[in-house]
Write an enzyme that holds these catalytic residues in place. Sequence first.
Site, PDB file in Angstrom:
ATOM      1  N   GLU A 161      13.059  12.382  22.160  1.00 29.31           N
ATOM      2  CA  GLU A 161      13.755  12.214  20.875  1.00 29.31           C
ATOM      3  C   GLU A 161      12.973  12.820  19.722  1.00 29.31           C
ATOM      4  O   GLU A 161      12.466  12.097  18.859  1.00 29.31           O
ATOM      5  CB  GLU A 161      13.925  10.725  20.580  1.00 29.31           C
ATOM      6  CG  GLU A 161      14.484   9.942  21.704  1.00 29.31           C
ATOM      7  CD  GLU A 161      14.419   8.451  21.452  1.00 29.31           C
ATOM      8  OE1 GLU A 161      15.362   7.781  21.863  1.00 29.31           O
ATOM      9  OE2 GLU A 161      13.442   7.962  20.855  1.00 29.31           O
ATOM     10  N   ARG A 168       6.853  10.907   0.742  1.00 28.04           N
ATOM     11  CA  ARG A 168       5.793  10.792   1.754  1.00 28.04           C
ATOM     12  C   ARG A 168       4.373  10.813   1.181  1.00 28.04           C
ATOM     13  O   ARG A 168       3.525  10.032   1.632  1.00 28.04           O
ATOM     14  CB  ARG A 168       5.970  11.849   2.852  1.00 28.04           C
ATOM     15  CG  ARG A 168       7.282  11.657   3.638  1.00 28.04           C
ATOM     16  CD  ARG A 168       7.398  12.578   4.832  1.00 28.04           C
ATOM     17  NE  ARG A 168       6.417  12.287   5.854  1.00 28.04           N
ATOM     18  CZ  ARG A 168       5.321  12.985   6.084  1.00 28.04           C
ATOM     19  NH1 ARG A 168       5.072  14.071   5.388  1.00 28.04           N
ATOM     20  NH2 ARG A 168       4.470  12.618   7.010  1.00 28.04           N
ATOM     21  N   ARG A 185      11.044  14.994  13.527  1.00 30.46           N
ATOM     22  CA  ARG A 185      10.213  15.821  12.653  1.00 30.46           C
ATOM     23  C   ARG A 185      10.029  17.237  13.199  1.00 30.46           C
ATOM     24  O   ARG A 185      10.122  18.205  12.449  1.00 30.46           O
ATOM     25  CB  ARG A 185       8.832  15.143  12.549  1.00 30.46           C
ATOM     26  CG  ARG A 185       7.861  15.782  11.603  1.00 30.46           C
ATOM     27  CD  ARG A 185       6.459  15.171  11.806  1.00 30.46           C
ATOM     28  NE  ARG A 185       6.517  13.715  11.905  1.00 30.46           N
ATOM     29  CZ  ARG A 185       6.475  12.895  10.876  1.00 30.46           C
ATOM     30  NH1 ARG A 185       6.340  13.377   9.663  1.00 30.46           N
ATOM     31  NH2 ARG A 185       6.540  11.594  11.051  1.00 30.46           N
ATOM     32  N   CYS A 227       8.104   7.729 -13.494  1.00 33.68           N
ATOM     33  CA  CYS A 227       7.220   6.857 -14.262  1.00 33.68           C
ATOM     34  C   CYS A 227       6.387   5.991 -13.324  1.00 33.68           C
ATOM     35  O   CYS A 227       6.567   4.772 -13.248  1.00 33.68           O
ATOM     36  CB  CYS A 227       8.033   6.013 -15.225  1.00 33.68           C
ATOM     37  SG  CYS A 227       8.916   7.042 -16.384  1.00 33.68           S
ATOM     38  N   GLU A 228       5.523   6.644 -12.582  1.00 33.12           N
ATOM     39  CA  GLU A 228       4.622   6.008 -11.626  1.00 33.12           C
ATOM     40  C   GLU A 228       3.383   6.884 -11.562  1.00 33.12           C
ATOM     41  O   GLU A 228       3.493   8.083 -11.299  1.00 33.12           O
ATOM     42  CB  GLU A 228       5.233   6.037 -10.216  1.00 33.12           C
ATOM     43  CG  GLU A 228       6.268   5.002  -9.901  1.00 33.12           C
ATOM     44  CD  GLU A 228       5.702   3.612  -9.745  1.00 33.12           C
ATOM     45  OE1 GLU A 228       4.599   3.484  -9.166  1.00 33.12           O
ATOM     46  OE2 GLU A 228       6.359   2.671 -10.203  1.00 33.12           O
ATOM     47  N   TYR A 280      12.106  13.757   6.758  1.00 32.36           N
ATOM     48  CA  TYR A 280      11.839  12.566   5.936  1.00 32.36           C
ATOM     49  C   TYR A 280      11.676  12.907   4.454  1.00 32.36           C
ATOM     50  O   TYR A 280      10.960  12.226   3.729  1.00 32.36           O
ATOM     51  CB  TYR A 280      10.623  11.785   6.487  1.00 32.36           C
ATOM     52  CG  TYR A 280      10.767  11.496   7.964  1.00 32.36           C
ATOM     53  CD1 TYR A 280      11.679  10.544   8.395  1.00 32.36           C
ATOM     54  CD2 TYR A 280      10.075  12.216   8.937  1.00 32.36           C
ATOM     55  CE1 TYR A 280      11.873  10.294   9.751  1.00 32.36           C
ATOM     56  CE2 TYR A 280      10.261  11.981  10.296  1.00 32.36           C
ATOM     57  CZ  TYR A 280      11.156  11.015  10.686  1.00 32.36           C
ATOM     58  OH  TYR A 280      11.362  10.788  12.022  1.00 32.36           O
ATOM     59  N   GLY A 321       7.989  12.042  18.162  1.00 33.26           N
ATOM     60  CA  GLY A 321       6.677  11.973  17.527  1.00 33.26           C
ATOM     61  C   GLY A 321       5.843  13.236  17.621  1.00 33.26           C
ATOM     62  O   GLY A 321       4.676  13.236  17.234  1.00 33.26           O
TER      63      GLY A 321
HETATM   64  C1  LIG Z   1      11.382   7.990  14.334  1.00 30.99           C
HETATM   65  C2  LIG Z   1      11.694   7.956  15.781  1.00 30.99           C
HETATM   66  C3  LIG Z   1      11.752   9.145  16.510  1.00 30.99           C
HETATM   67  C4  LIG Z   1      11.425  10.488  15.910  1.00 30.99           C
HETATM   68  O1  LIG Z   1      10.117  10.571  15.481  1.00 30.99           O
HETATM   69  P1  LIG Z   1       9.559  11.983  14.932  1.00 30.99           P
HETATM   70  O2  LIG Z   1       8.158  11.690  14.551  1.00 30.99           O
HETATM   71  O3  LIG Z   1      10.406  12.348  13.772  1.00 30.99           O
HETATM   72  O4  LIG Z   1       9.707  12.949  16.052  1.00 30.99           O
HETATM   73  C5  LIG Z   1      12.125   9.077  17.833  1.00 30.99           C
HETATM   74  N1  LIG Z   1      12.433   7.895  18.421  1.00 30.99           N
HETATM   75  C6  LIG Z   1      12.374   6.733  17.744  1.00 30.99           C
HETATM   76  C7  LIG Z   1      12.717   5.485  18.442  1.00 30.99           C
HETATM   77  C8  LIG Z   1      12.010   6.726  16.409  1.00 30.99           C
HETATM   78  O5  LIG Z   1      11.944   5.566  15.762  1.00 30.99           O
END
Ligand SMILES: *Cc1c(COP(=O)(O)O)cnc(C)c1O
Length: 440
Positions: free
Chosen positions: A290, A330, A293, A361-362, A390, A248
């Site tokens: 994890e 997005r 992005r 077409c939106e 994404y 995140g």
């Molecule tokens: C989507 C997600 C991520 C990655 O999120 P980013 O915003 O792309 O860094 C990590 N862990 C889990 C469980 C996710 O669902």
Amino acid sequence: MYLHGTSRINEQGNLEIGGCDTVELVKQFGTPLYIYDESLIESKCRQFQDAFKETGLRYQVAYASKAFACIEQYRLIDREGLCLDVVSGGELYTAIQAGFPAERIHFHGNNKTAEEIEMALDAKIGCFVVDNFYELALLQELAEERDVMVDILLRVTPGVEAHTHEYVMTGQEDSKFGFDIQSKQANTAIEISLQSPNLTLLGIHSHIGSQIFEPVGFVHAISILMTFLNEVRKELNFTARILNVGGGFGIRYTEEDEPISIFEQIDSISSIIRRECKEKKYPLPEIWIEPGRSIVGEAGTTLYTIGATKNIPSIRKYVSVDGGMTDNIRPALYGSKYEAMIANHVESKETEVVSIAGKCCETGDMLIWDCELPLVQKGDILAVSCTGAYGYSMANNYNRLRRPAVVFVKNGEARVVVQRESYEDLIRNDVVYVENSSIK
Ligand SMILES: *Cc1c(COP(=O)(O)O)cnc(C)c1O
């Protein structure tokens, strides 16, 4: 438009990425086109690992591959030594085809099917992040059938939700993901895991949101997680070896975004974990993160050709490109904002404010509202930056548009890593029933 990574303006006044002139890339590969700055992806992978090395903690960085997945991307992630998060049979299949070492693959998702779990067990992946009671029972059953032991983490919801600058406490979290801590579902899940003969519980996982700029959300979540773990240690005699705090980490889409550095984010996470563990006399767990992005987002740029324009006097000028919500959903899905430039004449004295429309077409198929650009002409190349996460992974065939090609650029060399879909690809799965001529 902010220039990320190796992006620069070259002597011709064109946008250059990875030492390649984007105007030449368009001549060679057509538009719409996804360009990835390979060195920038590598640099992000290294920054996360270097940041952890400075903390002295044991760690693991897994790339959340839903942000952008294809075989070459998985091979890059392997070369950089990261682990890999997958969330479906399709991502797992791609990883296996890429030769990604199975023991470094983690499997996420709130409704893994029996077929997907079996596929992952057969591949002998490293770890399942178990989301719910259904999966806990199913995984035990399938592992028992195969007579194998499986490493798991439990996904828990700490009741913290973080986005950009804010985070909110949501009490008992209303989310489809994970075991709730507040209602003690998470305690029950730990108890069941410990009693499941084929499951080895390594620790817990939580993911509190996306595009997070301030570490305060992580800090708050971690203190809740550590309080929970400490309680569980006393009640169930379970000590977590691993604490996975999810992904995140925010990136800079537009000038309004001011993400703090990867080093600062990891430093804050590390400090709070050390402090909590010291306070609670809890053995320091290994920390897993994890990022998705933040590994690929800034490395991606989408190139389009400008076609039709529509000027509504004193209201707005619409400039249409040859892609849209099919290659970047997005803006339509989340109202996400992007920056753009004209790749074939970046600098100009005279500018105008236009809105960039897609070709679907939106009415909602708009990529950017009110974007300042040099005077736009048909045939110009529009570059939208920061589309690496994404974008391709959420691309679709609405209006039977073909998904664009993906090109990696580095040191002046460009290589296609995903081919542009063909019209034949679009009808590949269509089934044609020929009428029985004898009935005619
Ligand atoms: C989507 C997600 C991520 C990655 O999120 P980013 O915003 O792309 O860094 C990590 N862990 C889990 C469980 C996710 O669902």
